[in-house]
Design a protein around this motif. Structure first.
Motif, PDB file in Angstrom:
ATOM      1  N   ASP A  36     -36.587 -18.167 -30.339  1.00 23.55           N
ATOM      2  CA  ASP A  36     -38.234 -18.143 -30.840  1.00 23.55           C
ATOM      3  C   ASP A  36     -38.597 -19.643 -30.632  1.00 23.55           C
ATOM      4  O   ASP A  36     -39.773 -19.861 -30.830  1.00 23.55           O
ATOM      5  N   GLY A  37     -37.867 -20.535 -30.388  1.00 24.47           N
ATOM      6  CA  GLY A  37     -38.256 -22.160 -30.127  1.00 24.47           C
ATOM      7  C   GLY A  37     -38.164 -22.788 -31.540  1.00 24.47           C
ATOM      8  O   GLY A  37     -38.417 -23.933 -31.589  1.00 24.47           O
ATOM      9  N   PHE A  38     -37.617 -22.201 -32.677  1.00 24.85           N
ATOM     10  CA  PHE A  38     -37.671 -23.018 -33.624  1.00 24.85           C
ATOM     11  C   PHE A  38     -36.339 -24.094 -33.607  1.00 24.85           C
ATOM     12  O   PHE A  38     -36.638 -25.167 -33.989  1.00 24.85           O
ATOM     13  N   THR A  39     -35.270 -23.585 -33.200  1.00 23.38           N
ATOM     14  CA  THR A  39     -34.181 -24.302 -33.105  1.00 23.38           C
ATOM     15  C   THR A  39     -34.419 -25.147 -31.438  1.00 23.38           C
ATOM     16  O   THR A  39     -34.328 -24.311 -30.631  1.00 23.38           O
ATOM     17  N   ARG A  40     -34.525 -26.360 -31.436  1.00 21.43           N
ATOM     18  CA  ARG A  40     -34.514 -27.057 -30.338  1.00 21.43           C
ATOM     19  C   ARG A  40     -33.064 -27.463 -29.653  1.00 21.43           C
ATOM     20  O   ARG A  40     -32.896 -27.387 -28.563  1.00 21.43           O
ATOM     21  N   GLN A  41     -32.370 -28.171 -30.588  1.00 23.35           N
ATOM     22  CA  GLN A  41     -30.977 -28.436 -30.247  1.00 23.35           C
ATOM     23  C   GLN A  41     -30.024 -28.213 -31.546  1.00 23.35           C
ATOM     24  O   GLN A  41     -30.433 -28.402 -32.592  1.00 23.35           O
ATOM     25  N   ILE A  42     -28.884 -28.034 -31.054  1.00 24.64           N
ATOM     26  CA  ILE A  42     -27.919 -27.559 -32.360  1.00 24.64           C
ATOM     27  C   ILE A  42     -26.367 -28.107 -31.825  1.00 24.64           C
ATOM     28  O   ILE A  42     -25.896 -27.827 -30.761  1.00 24.64           O
ATOM     29  N   TRP A  43     -25.633 -28.533 -32.953  1.00 21.05           N
ATOM     30  CA  TRP A  43     -24.379 -29.229 -32.382  1.00 21.05           C
ATOM     31  C   TRP A  43     -23.461 -28.630 -33.827  1.00 21.05           C
ATOM     32  O   TRP A  43     -23.963 -28.518 -34.969  1.00 21.05           O
ATOM     33  N   HIS A  44     -21.977 -28.422 -33.588  1.00 20.99           N
ATOM     34  CA  HIS A  44     -21.426 -28.430 -34.911  1.00 20.99           C
ATOM     35  C   HIS A  44     -21.004 -29.817 -35.168  1.00 20.99           C
ATOM     36  O   HIS A  44     -20.805 -30.705 -34.321  1.00 20.99           O
ATOM     37  N   ARG A  45     -21.044 -30.140 -36.525  1.00 24.21           N
ATOM     38  CA  ARG A  45     -20.624 -31.422 -37.047  1.00 24.21           C
ATOM     39  C   ARG A  45     -19.186 -31.578 -37.077  1.00 24.21           C
ATOM     40  O   ARG A  45     -18.112 -30.806 -36.991  1.00 24.21           O
ATOM     41  N   ALA A  46     -18.566 -32.904 -36.664  1.00 27.13           N
ATOM     42  CA  ALA A  46     -17.306 -33.178 -36.380  1.00 27.13           C
ATOM     43  C   ALA A  46     -16.695 -33.574 -37.692  1.00 27.13           C
ATOM     44  O   ALA A  46     -15.643 -33.757 -37.910  1.00 27.13           O
TER      45      ALA A  46
END
Length: 93
Positions: A36-46
């Motif tokens: 949907d374009g809501f999330t632009r980038q996502i990562w797991h937290r270390a």
């Protein structure tokens, strides 16, 4: 407007099995947000079990409304912090 979202699974309150049961639904919702374009980038937290993401919405309340549909959040298994972002001014006018 863009927002930084930091989430953390409440591992101290819920067993891993509880997360496993909802995992596929959580991933499906994350894919929906990205599509949907809501999330632009996502990562797991270390540093712990959770994610960090950049999202785009008109307001913080819109961000929170959307994130509250996540299966982990609905089950009370997720903490979420939302931080509004503004342009960095150090590169000029």
């Amino acid at each position: 407007m863009q927002f930084l979202v930091m989430s953390r699974r409440k591992l101290e309150s819920f067993p891993q099995d509880a997360f496993s049961e909802l995992f596929d639904d959580e991933v499906a919702k994350a894919r929906e947000f990205y599509g949907d374009g809501f999330t632009r980038q996502i990562w797991h937290r270390a540093d712990n079990s959770g994610v960090c993401q950049i999202v785009e919405a008109a307001s913080e309340s819109e961000v929170r409304e959307k994130l509250e549909t996540l299966p982990f959040y609905r089950a009370g298994m997720l903490e979420i912090d939302v931080i509004g972002l503004k342009p960095y001014s150090g590169f000029g006018t």
